[in-house]
Design a protein around this motif. Structure first.
Motif, PDB file in Angstrom:
ATOM      1  N   ILE A   1       4.741   6.958 -29.688  1.00 36.41           N
ATOM      2  CA  ILE A   1       4.103   6.573 -28.425  1.00 36.41           C
ATOM      3  C   ILE A   1       4.406   7.613 -27.344  1.00 36.41           C
ATOM      4  O   ILE A   1       3.503   8.051 -26.621  1.00 36.41           O
ATOM      5  CB  ILE A   1       4.557   5.156 -27.990  1.00 36.41           C
ATOM      6  N   VAL A   2       5.674   8.039 -27.251  1.00 30.35           N
ATOM      7  CA  VAL A   2       6.039   9.053 -26.242  1.00 30.35           C
ATOM      8  C   VAL A   2       5.221  10.331 -26.478  1.00 30.35           C
ATOM      9  O   VAL A   2       4.682  10.933 -25.548  1.00 30.35           O
ATOM     10  CB  VAL A   2       7.561   9.359 -26.280  1.00 30.35           C
ATOM     11  N   GLY A   3       5.125  10.724 -27.738  1.00 27.96           N
ATOM     12  CA  GLY A   3       4.343  11.919 -28.075  1.00 27.96           C
ATOM     13  C   GLY A   3       2.902  11.782 -27.612  1.00 27.96           C
ATOM     14  O   GLY A   3       2.339  12.681 -26.998  1.00 27.96           O
TER      15      GLY A   3
ATOM     16  N   LYS B   1       5.769   3.545 -42.915  1.00 27.53           N
ATOM     17  CA  LYS B   1       6.912   4.005 -42.137  1.00 27.53           C
ATOM     18  C   LYS B   1       6.991   3.337 -40.765  1.00 27.53           C
ATOM     19  O   LYS B   1       8.055   2.968 -40.306  1.00 27.53           O
ATOM     20  CB  LYS B   1       6.835   5.536 -41.982  1.00 27.53           C
ATOM     21  N   PHE B   2       5.809   3.199 -40.121  1.00 28.57           N
ATOM     22  CA  PHE B   2       5.843   2.751 -38.726  1.00 28.57           C
ATOM     23  C   PHE B   2       5.292   1.347 -38.499  1.00 28.57           C
ATOM     24  O   PHE B   2       5.649   0.693 -37.529  1.00 28.57           O
ATOM     25  CB  PHE B   2       5.066   3.726 -37.834  1.00 28.57           C
ATOM     26  N   PHE B   3       4.376   0.943 -39.339  1.00 29.57           N
ATOM     27  CA  PHE B   3       3.717  -0.353 -39.095  1.00 29.57           C
ATOM     28  C   PHE B   3       3.718  -1.162 -40.388  1.00 29.57           C
ATOM     29  O   PHE B   3       2.672  -1.458 -40.958  1.00 29.57           O
ATOM     30  CB  PHE B   3       2.278  -0.126 -38.599  1.00 29.57           C
ATOM     31  N   LEU B   4       4.937  -1.525 -40.795  1.00 31.28           N
ATOM     32  CA  LEU B   4       5.125  -2.146 -42.096  1.00 31.28           C
ATOM     33  C   LEU B   4       4.324  -3.434 -42.254  1.00 31.28           C
ATOM     34  O   LEU B   4       3.748  -3.696 -43.322  1.00 31.28           O
ATOM     35  CB  LEU B   4       6.621  -2.419 -42.324  1.00 31.28           C
TER      36      LEU B   4
ATOM     37  N   ALA C   1       8.088  12.698 -35.707  1.00 27.34           N
ATOM     38  CA  ALA C   1       8.459  11.327 -35.317  1.00 27.34           C
ATOM     39  C   ALA C   1       9.208  10.573 -36.424  1.00 27.34           C
ATOM     40  O   ALA C   1       8.866  10.664 -37.593  1.00 27.34           O
ATOM     41  CB  ALA C   1       7.205  10.559 -34.926  1.00 27.34           C
ATOM     42  N   GLN C   2      10.241   9.849 -36.002  1.00 30.75           N
ATOM     43  CA  GLN C   2      11.004   9.007 -36.929  1.00 30.75           C
ATOM     44  C   GLN C   2      10.817   7.528 -36.616  1.00 30.75           C
ATOM     45  O   GLN C   2      10.987   6.682 -37.485  1.00 30.75           O
ATOM     46  CB  GLN C   2      12.505   9.344 -36.840  1.00 30.75           C
ATOM     47  N   LYS C   3      10.537   7.221 -35.351  1.00 28.95           N
ATOM     48  CA  LYS C   3      10.406   5.825 -34.908  1.00 28.95           C
ATOM     49  C   LYS C   3       9.112   5.663 -34.124  1.00 28.95           C
ATOM     50  O   LYS C   3       8.556   6.644 -33.616  1.00 28.95           O
ATOM     51  CB  LYS C   3      11.582   5.478 -33.971  1.00 28.95           C
TER      52      LYS C   3
ATOM     53  N   MET D   1      -1.759   0.169 -29.782  1.00 31.68           N
ATOM     54  CA  MET D   1      -1.089   0.857 -28.680  1.00 31.68           C
ATOM     55  C   MET D   1      -0.911   2.344 -28.995  1.00 31.68           C
ATOM     56  O   MET D   1      -1.006   3.189 -28.123  1.00 31.68           O
ATOM     57  CB  MET D   1       0.285   0.190 -28.447  1.00 31.68           C
ATOM     58  N   PHE D   2      -0.645   2.615 -30.281  1.00 30.13           N
ATOM     59  CA  PHE D   2      -0.485   3.998 -30.713  1.00 30.13           C
ATOM     60  C   PHE D   2      -1.729   4.810 -30.338  1.00 30.13           C
ATOM     61  O   PHE D   2      -1.642   5.902 -29.790  1.00 30.13           O
ATOM     62  CB  PHE D   2      -0.262   4.043 -32.232  1.00 30.13           C
TER      63      PHE D   2
END
Ligand code: BGC
Length: 518
Positions: free
Chosen positions: A137-139, A56-59, A130-132, A84-85
């Motif tokens: 990262i904000v979370g 989903k996030f790191f294809l 989270a969707q993106k 970074m995550f």
């Protein structure tokens, strides 16, 4: 329950007081700040090894892992965004721990804890839904802010509440709850990864809401510390509170010292500048070197990335996560050993033994991985005994850390600073820790890719240096009352030159009440 009173072994003061159920429960609730920190440490590694999450996030990482079979094993997870995550949280925690010291001082420890809990809660919510990538990262930045506030206020709160004689054990209680948090996160990852439909990672990340709620509600019901009440002018209430906390009527001596210590510390106008004076050189050195070394043991390579690491050396997803659970159990159990031994065997013995144990294991793991994976990272078929050997020595390494640098990395700084520099020095300790946690988290996957098995030699080299450092530079602090701590530097062959003619602060007078005033 035993009463505490009389003169201590070092000739210093001990105040009357019991380990009352009130103070015990209060400290257990407060120590749950560590649970949240631990949950965060443990959850990210497992999540980043879950395929649906990567997809989903790191294809690109996902494709690299699955499609490109010839890819060097060492490099399959090397992605800056993925790193970074994990590491964004620690940068946020670094910044907020500096801010939190002011909030904690001006508005009380409870408010900082509440603030910390709420920030965690929002961060966990955003992560769970989270969707993106930016939401992730904000979370995590919000979780980091929460950790900064909690780590600043919780140890302080514990130190102020704990009866003098139980300070050490309660300090390591904080570390114990960190390790329990890590373990719980690892276990949850193991089960959530099995959920059909691939949304288990949402539960893992959103699950941080539970410990967040505990600390948020806890901060609302916890009583204020007497110190905090005195600082904010509630003198009468503070005396009553101290009686309740200690479970005895005779609290005058401690109470007077708390008031004196609070007055004295308020007179110090420039704690940061103070810290640069020659007589505080040993303290400043420890405030920087201890957290730096703690992170350069390489422990968080295991804590953050155990499943990724085990995946890299050929374990299937499931057994990789299971191995993380095993290291988590070892981490908790060995911390209990430290609680038992720290006041019996001393800090130095634990540091030196733990260091030697880690060096040995790092050398063996490097050799084992090097022998099978070589330079090109293509192992061929891996025999079962091989996996067992690697996991075994990683566990022995984790145990070495968990009864030495883990708890002592927090305990020793908290007991060596004299009152007049304590809060500033403690902030440095926390910030340096977060900075290098960030650093290690950020560079690990790249290092694994480039240094290969040499990574273990790299950290092993630092453990050699830090063990020598402890041998020559860290005096034993076991059984020494905090206000007598100046003596250990005077008696030390190297540090004595910096403190020769020093009274420490404004003399012993200033340090008298320092036991309870962090
Ligand atoms: C360290 C953390 C580490 C943990 C492992 C703590 O003392 O500060 O960075 O992940 O121990 O148990």
């Amino acid at each position: 329950m035993p009463a505490v009173g009389g003169i201590g072994p070092g000739g210093g003061k001990e105040y009357p007081g019991n380990l009352t159920p009130f103070v015990t429960i209060t400290c257990i609730v407060a120590a749950m700040g560590g649970l949240i920190f631990g949950y965060d440490i443990g959850i990210s590694g497992g999540v980043t090894s879950m395929d649906p999450f990567l997809k989903k996030f790191f294809l690109s990482v996902y494709h690299k892992k699955h499609n490109d079979k010839t890819t060097n094993q060492y490099c399959q997870y090397d992605s800056q965004t993925l790193t970074m995550f994990t590491s964004s949280l620690y940068l946020a925690a670094l910044i907020s721990s500096l801010v939190a010291s002011t909030v904690t001082r001006k508005f009380g420890r409870k408010l900082s804890m509440l603030f910390g809990g709420l920030l965690f809660l929002i961060g966990a919510l955003i992560n769970g839904f989270a969707q993106k990538v930016w939401m992730l990262i904000v979370g995590r930045i919000l979780l980091g802010f929460g950790i900064g506030f909690a780590n600043q206020s919780v140890p302080l709160y514990l130190s102020e509440m704990a009866p003098y004689k139980y300070r050490g054990a309660l300090n390591i209680g904080f570390q114990l709850s960190i390790t329990i948090g890590i373990l719980v996160a690892n276990v949850l990852n193991y089960f959530f990864a099995k959920i059909k439909g691939g949304w288990g990672w949402r539960l893992s990340l959103g699950g941080a809401m539970v410990p967040a709620l505990i600390i948020t509600i806890g901060s609302l019901v916890l009583p204020d510390t007497p110190n905090s009440m005195i600082e904010r002018g509630d003198i009468d209430k503070a005396r009553q509170q101290l009686k309740k906390v200690r479970g005895v009527e005779d609290v005058d001596e401690e109470f007077n010292d708390l008031v004196a210590a609070s007055e004295a510390s308020q007179k110090v106008e420039h704690p940061w500048r103070n810290l640069l004076q020659r007589k505080y050189r040993p303290h400043l050195t420890m405030a920087i070197m201890i957290p730096f070394f703690q992170q350069f043991t390489g422990i968080n390579v295991i804590m953050f990335y155990a499943p990724v690491l085990f995946g890299s050396i050929g374990f299937k997803d499931d057994s990789a996560l299971m191995s993380a659970v095993i290291t988590g159990v070892v981490n908790v159990a060995a911390t209990v050993v430290s609680i038992y031994g720290v006041d019996k065997w001393g800090r130095r013995a634990l540091f030196l033994e733990g260091g030697a144990q880690m060096i040995l294991c790092q050398a063996i793991v490097a050799a084992a991985i090097g022998a099978k994976f070589g330079i090109d990272g293509n192992p061929g078929d891996l025999p079962k005994w091989y996996a067992v050997v690697v996991v075994l020595f990683i566990c022995i390494y984790v145990a070495g850390f968990a009864w030495s640098w883990g708890p002592l990395g927090w305990l020793v700084p908290s007991e060596i600073f004299p009152l007049e520099i304590r809060s500033a020095a403690q902030s440095i300790n926390v910030s340096v820790n977060m900075l290098f946690t960030f650093f290690v988290a950020q560079i690990f996957l790249t290092m694994l890719c480039h240094m290969k098995f040499g990574l273990f030699i790299f950290f092993g080299f630092f453990v050699v240096i830090m063990t020598i450092f402890i041998y020559f530079f860290l005096p034993e602090t076991k059984g020494i009352p905090i206000e007598e701590m100046g003596k250990v530097w005077k008696a030390h062959p190297y540090w004595c030159r910096f403190v020769e003619n020093e009274e420490y602060g404004n003399g012993v007078e200033l340090n008298k009440g320092a036991v309870k005033n962090v």
